[in-house]
Design a protein around this motif. Structure first.
Motif, PDB file in Angstrom:
ATOM      1  N   VAL A   1       0.776  -1.304  -0.085  1.00 29.87           N
ATOM      2  CA  VAL A   1       0.086   0.059  -0.200  1.00 29.87           C
ATOM      3  C   VAL A   1       0.911   1.203   0.338  1.00 29.87           C
ATOM      4  N   PRO A   2       0.672   2.156  -0.915  1.00 27.74           N
ATOM      5  CA  PRO A   2       1.405   3.242  -0.860  1.00 27.74           C
ATOM      6  C   PRO A   2       1.505   4.263   0.236  1.00 27.74           C
ATOM      7  N   LEU A   3       2.582   4.735   0.836  1.00 25.49           N
ATOM      8  CA  LEU A   3       2.540   5.678   2.019  1.00 25.49           C
ATOM      9  C   LEU A   3       2.185   4.880   3.257  1.00 25.49           C
ATOM     10  N   GLU A   4       1.834   3.603   3.439  1.00 26.46           N
ATOM     11  CA  GLU A   4       1.363   3.047   4.534  1.00 26.46           C
ATOM     12  C   GLU A   4       2.494   3.228   5.826  1.00 26.46           C
ATOM     13  N   LYS A   5       3.775   3.173   5.480  1.00 26.78           N
ATOM     14  CA  LYS A   5       4.747   3.449   6.655  1.00 26.78           C
ATOM     15  C   LYS A   5       4.657   4.784   7.263  1.00 26.78           C
TER      16      LYS A   5
ATOM     17  N   LEU B   1       1.586   6.958   6.735  1.00 21.86           N
ATOM     18  CA  LEU B   1       0.177   7.501   6.756  1.00 21.86           C
ATOM     19  C   LEU B   1      -0.582   6.461   7.372  1.00 21.86           C
ATOM     20  N   GLY B   2      -0.273   5.265   7.167  1.00 23.10           N
ATOM     21  CA  GLY B   2      -1.072   3.721   7.775  1.00 23.10           C
ATOM     22  C   GLY B   2      -1.884   3.538   6.521  1.00 23.10           C
ATOM     23  N   ARG B   3      -2.245   2.448   6.725  1.00 23.89           N
ATOM     24  CA  ARG B   3      -2.891   1.476   5.684  1.00 23.89           C
ATOM     25  C   ARG B   3      -4.377   2.208   5.035  1.00 23.89           C
ATOM     26  N   GLU B   4      -4.939   2.623   5.839  1.00 24.17           N
ATOM     27  CA  GLU B   4      -6.296   3.097   5.509  1.00 24.17           C
ATOM     28  C   GLU B   4      -6.145   4.645   4.712  1.00 24.17           C
ATOM     29  N   LEU B   5      -5.178   5.383   5.098  1.00 29.57           N
ATOM     30  CA  LEU B   5      -5.044   6.714   4.504  1.00 29.57           C
ATOM     31  C   LEU B   5      -4.251   6.150   3.203  1.00 29.57           C
ATOM     32  N   GLY B   6      -3.340   5.387   3.241  1.00 32.67           N
ATOM     33  CA  GLY B   6      -2.582   4.921   2.069  1.00 32.67           C
ATOM     34  C   GLY B   6      -3.603   4.498   0.926  1.00 32.67           C
ATOM     35  N   GLN B   7      -4.342   3.572   1.520  1.00 33.34           N
ATOM     36  CA  GLN B   7      -5.408   3.201   0.591  1.00 33.34           C
ATOM     37  C   GLN B   7      -6.173   4.033  -0.238  1.00 33.34           C
ATOM     38  N   PHE B   8      -6.540   5.101   0.467  1.00 36.21           N
ATOM     39  CA  PHE B   8      -7.340   6.467   0.117  1.00 36.21           C
ATOM     40  C   PHE B   8      -6.368   7.015  -1.019  1.00 36.21           C
TER      41      PHE B   8
ATOM     42  N   GLN C   1      -4.132   5.924  -2.890  1.00 34.25           N
ATOM     43  CA  GLN C   1      -3.882   4.988  -3.866  1.00 34.25           C
ATOM     44  C   GLN C   1      -5.015   4.915  -4.666  1.00 34.25           C
ATOM     45  N   LYS C   2      -6.493   4.880  -4.111  1.00 39.85           N
ATOM     46  CA  LYS C   2      -7.753   4.971  -4.659  1.00 39.85           C
ATOM     47  C   LYS C   2      -7.758   6.431  -5.593  1.00 39.85           C
ATOM     48  N   LEU C   3      -7.403   7.630  -4.885  1.00 40.20           N
ATOM     49  CA  LEU C   3      -7.607   8.998  -5.548  1.00 40.20           C
ATOM     50  C   LEU C   3      -6.676   8.698  -7.058  1.00 40.20           C
ATOM     51  N   HIS C   4      -5.586   8.142  -6.661  1.00 44.40           N
ATOM     52  CA  HIS C   4      -4.774   8.078  -8.299  1.00 44.40           C
ATOM     53  C   HIS C   4      -5.709   7.338  -9.038  1.00 44.40           C
TER      54      HIS C   4
ATOM     55  N   GLN D   1      -8.311   6.756  -9.561  1.00 49.11           N
ATOM     56  CA  GLN D   1      -9.548   7.429 -10.193  1.00 49.11           C
ATOM     57  C   GLN D   1      -9.095   8.342 -11.273  1.00 49.11           C
ATOM     58  N   HIS D   2      -7.852   8.810 -11.109  1.00 52.26           N
ATOM     59  CA  HIS D   2      -7.511   9.581 -12.204  1.00 52.26           C
ATOM     60  C   HIS D   2      -6.333   8.891 -13.126  1.00 52.26           C
ATOM     61  N   GLY D   3      -6.598   7.422 -13.175  1.00 52.25           N
ATOM     62  CA  GLY D   3      -6.118   6.805 -14.147  1.00 52.25           C
ATOM     63  C   GLY D   3      -4.800   6.265 -14.046  1.00 52.25           C
ATOM     64  N   VAL D   4      -4.253   6.368 -12.847  1.00 53.59           N
ATOM     65  CA  VAL D   4      -2.978   5.758 -12.529  1.00 53.59           C
ATOM     66  C   VAL D   4      -2.955   4.293 -12.338  1.00 53.59           C
ATOM     67  N   ARG D   5      -1.995   3.399 -12.850  1.00 52.29           N
ATOM     68  CA  ARG D   5      -2.138   1.951 -12.646  1.00 52.29           C
ATOM     69  C   ARG D   5      -1.008   1.880 -11.459  1.00 52.29           C
ATOM     70  N   PHE D   6      -1.492   0.908 -10.616  1.00 54.84           N
ATOM     71  CA  PHE D   6      -0.315   0.500  -9.444  1.00 54.84           C
ATOM     72  C   PHE D   6      -0.198  -0.844  -9.693  1.00 54.84           C
TER      73      PHE D   6
END
Length: 522
Positions: free
Chosen positions: A300-304, A306-313, A315-318, A320-325
């Motif tokens: 999960v990006p930034l989990e270390k 911001l934490g898992r839930e905010l990191g998932q947020f 990732q989801k935001l990106h 939604q703007h077309g970024v592939r992870f």
């Protein structure tokens, strides 16, 4: 950045009733076409320009703490009685106005000249600043602001210097900020304040016992006090193809320009690493209409951070703007048009940007015998183990008061504020550096503001609605609040910062408990 000046409230030339002003609450108005705020403190009323000199934030929506007003956008702080820029990221003061009282009415009569110089008990024979990034530039400014008249030399490793580095991965890289916004200061500015800016001729050796610095061309500088602000450099990738021409790091204006130039021809872009810089680069490249894939070893990006839930947020935001992870993935090799990753997979890549974090540049200090331990070790006044040598910014490992740990923090605002603090310490007017760490990350139209410092935590509590971009996260260890991250909660972020500065845990708990999410900022 700065918005058009919009006038609201009464004409303060005509005046307002004193009874309309609430203690320590900014009151908006205007004077001769300029937005102004009044701040009442007891019987005294101050008047200041209402627009922050950093990115044009609305000070009328800020918070007054003691004798300062803090900007809601990026926490710049100004003295309410003089307009002085006392805390970064603002380096320039706001205008201050003359207020007169006639009976029960207060009115503005005009701008007033303010002198920020003070009596300084120490007067070093000369001052050398090695590094013209956030800390170095802020130190040079504060020295002159406080009245130091001795020689100041600012040694910059690269040209041009210094620049607004946060913008290099945000608006400038996205194409929405012109290049004239990027310089923090110009060579002409330094000439005007009597600072010798040495560019492209870095320091190569420090001689603490002789109070001298050797530069690359053989020139020697003598100092009475010295600031080490050498900053950090991006981590590289030690795999096949890691040094190919289409692989870039982002630290300087030159780097950002090179990425922009390559992006104009590129179709597919890959960001390796899901750091804040990596994610902001991804957002900027998407703003330019490029296909973007992020390859990250993290699940999960930034989990270390911001934490898992905010990191998932995030990732989801990106997404939604077309970024592939591609998460939990490791690059194996870089070829001319693609990146090979584990399990036999590959990703097309005309442009690759590394977002793998940075390493502090400590070799100069280390070779001089200065104490090093994951950075340059400093005390609460930011002094190193060498006499008359200070360190600030990404290299400084200092006693951080909130976590009560010796800590090195790689935040732009922290570096600037440390530079300002060192300048005052050099002149004998400094105090221990106890300012609350702050940084912000920008992801499309969503800003995440982070106050405090939590390298690890026991719990992360999310309050509010992340999907509506109106929430905050509270990070605790041993039941103590170490940090708070906010989205759409600018005022709460300022209140948390102020409470952390006082060290009163009960006040901080009260703020986060009562911090019902306000309407998300537009």
């Amino acid at each position: 950045m700065a918005e058009d000046k919009k006038l609201s409230g009464p004409d303060l030339k005509a005046g307002v009733e004193l009874s309309q002003l609430t203690e320590n609450q900014p009151f908006p108005g205007h004077f001769e076409g300029e937005p102004v705020i009044l701040v009442r403190q007891g019987d005294h009323v101050s008047a200041l320009a209402a627009t922050c000199t950093h990115y044009g934030g609305p000070l009328a929506e800020g918070v007054v703490v003691d004798n300062t007003i803090r900007c809601p956008w990026h926490h710049a702080r100004f003295n309410v009685r003089t307009g002085e820029a006392e805390g970064a990221p603002a380096l320039n003061p706001v205008s201050c106005f003359q207020v007169v009282r006639q009976g029960s009415t207060v009115a503005i009569t005009g701008k007033k000249e303010v002198d920020f110089r003070v009596a300084c008990p120490q007067n070093p024979s000369s001052i050398v600043i090695i590094g013209a990034g956030a800390a170095g530039a802020a130190c040079a400014d504060m020295l002159r602001t406080k009245g130091y008249r001795g020689p100041v030399t600012l040694v910059a490793k690269e040209q041009p210097s210094p620049v607004d580095r946060p913008n290099l991965s945000k608006d400038y890289l996205a194409g929405s900020a012109p290049e004239e916004w990027i310089p923090l200061r110009t060579p002409g500015y330094y000439r005007s304040i009597g600072v010798d800016l040495v560019m492209g001729n870095p320091a190569v050796r420090l001689h603490p016992e002789a109070h001298k610095v050797s530069l690359q061309d053989g020139r020697t500088l003598t100092y009475g006090a010295l600031l080490l602000a050498t900053g950090a450099e991006p981590r590289s990738l030690s795999i096949k193809g890691g040094n190919l021409p289409h692989v870039h790091c982002l630290r300087s204006l030159t780097d950002s320009k090179a990425i922009i130039a390559k992006a104009q021809q590129a179709r597919s872009c890959v960001v390796i690493g899901s750091s804040f810089i990596g994610l902001e680069v991804a957002a900027s490249l998407r703003s330019r209409g490029r296909e973007v894939t992020i390859i990250s070893q993290d699940s999960v990006p930034l989990e270390k951070v911001l934490g898992r839930e905010l990191g998932q947020f995030v990732q989801k935001l990106h997404e939604q703007h077309g970024v592939r992870f591609l998460t939990s993935a490791r690059p194996q090799a870089i070829l001319a048009g693609r990146v090979e990753i584990d399990h036999g997979r590959s990703v097309d890549a005309d442009l690759i940007v590394l977002g793998l974090g940075v390493l502090p540049r400590t070799s100069l200090a280390d070779e001089a015998g200065i104490q090093i331990d994951n950075g340059v070790v400093v005390d609460e006044m930011l002094r190193t183990s060498a006499p008359d040598v200070f360190a600030a910014g990404d290299i400084a490992r200092y006693p951080e008061p909130i976590s009560a740990e010796q800590t090195r923090i790689e935040h732009w605002v922290v570096a600037e504020r440390q530079g300002q603090s060192v300048a005052q310490s050099m002149l004998g007017i400094g105090r221990p550096f106890r300012q609350t760490p702050f940084f912000w990350g920008q992801h499309y139209d969503v800003q995440i503001s982070y106050v405090g410092h939590a390298s690890k935590w026991d719990s992360c509590e999310i309050e509010g609605d992340l999907d509506r971009h109106n929430a905050y996260a509270v990070y605790r260890r041993n039941d103590k609040i170490l940090a708070v991250a906010t989205i759409g909660q600018d005022r709460l972020s300022l209140q948390v910062e102020a409470a952390m500065e006082t060290g009163k845990s009960a006040d901080l708990e009260s703020i986060v408990r009562s911090g019902a999410p306000e309407r998300a900022n537009s």
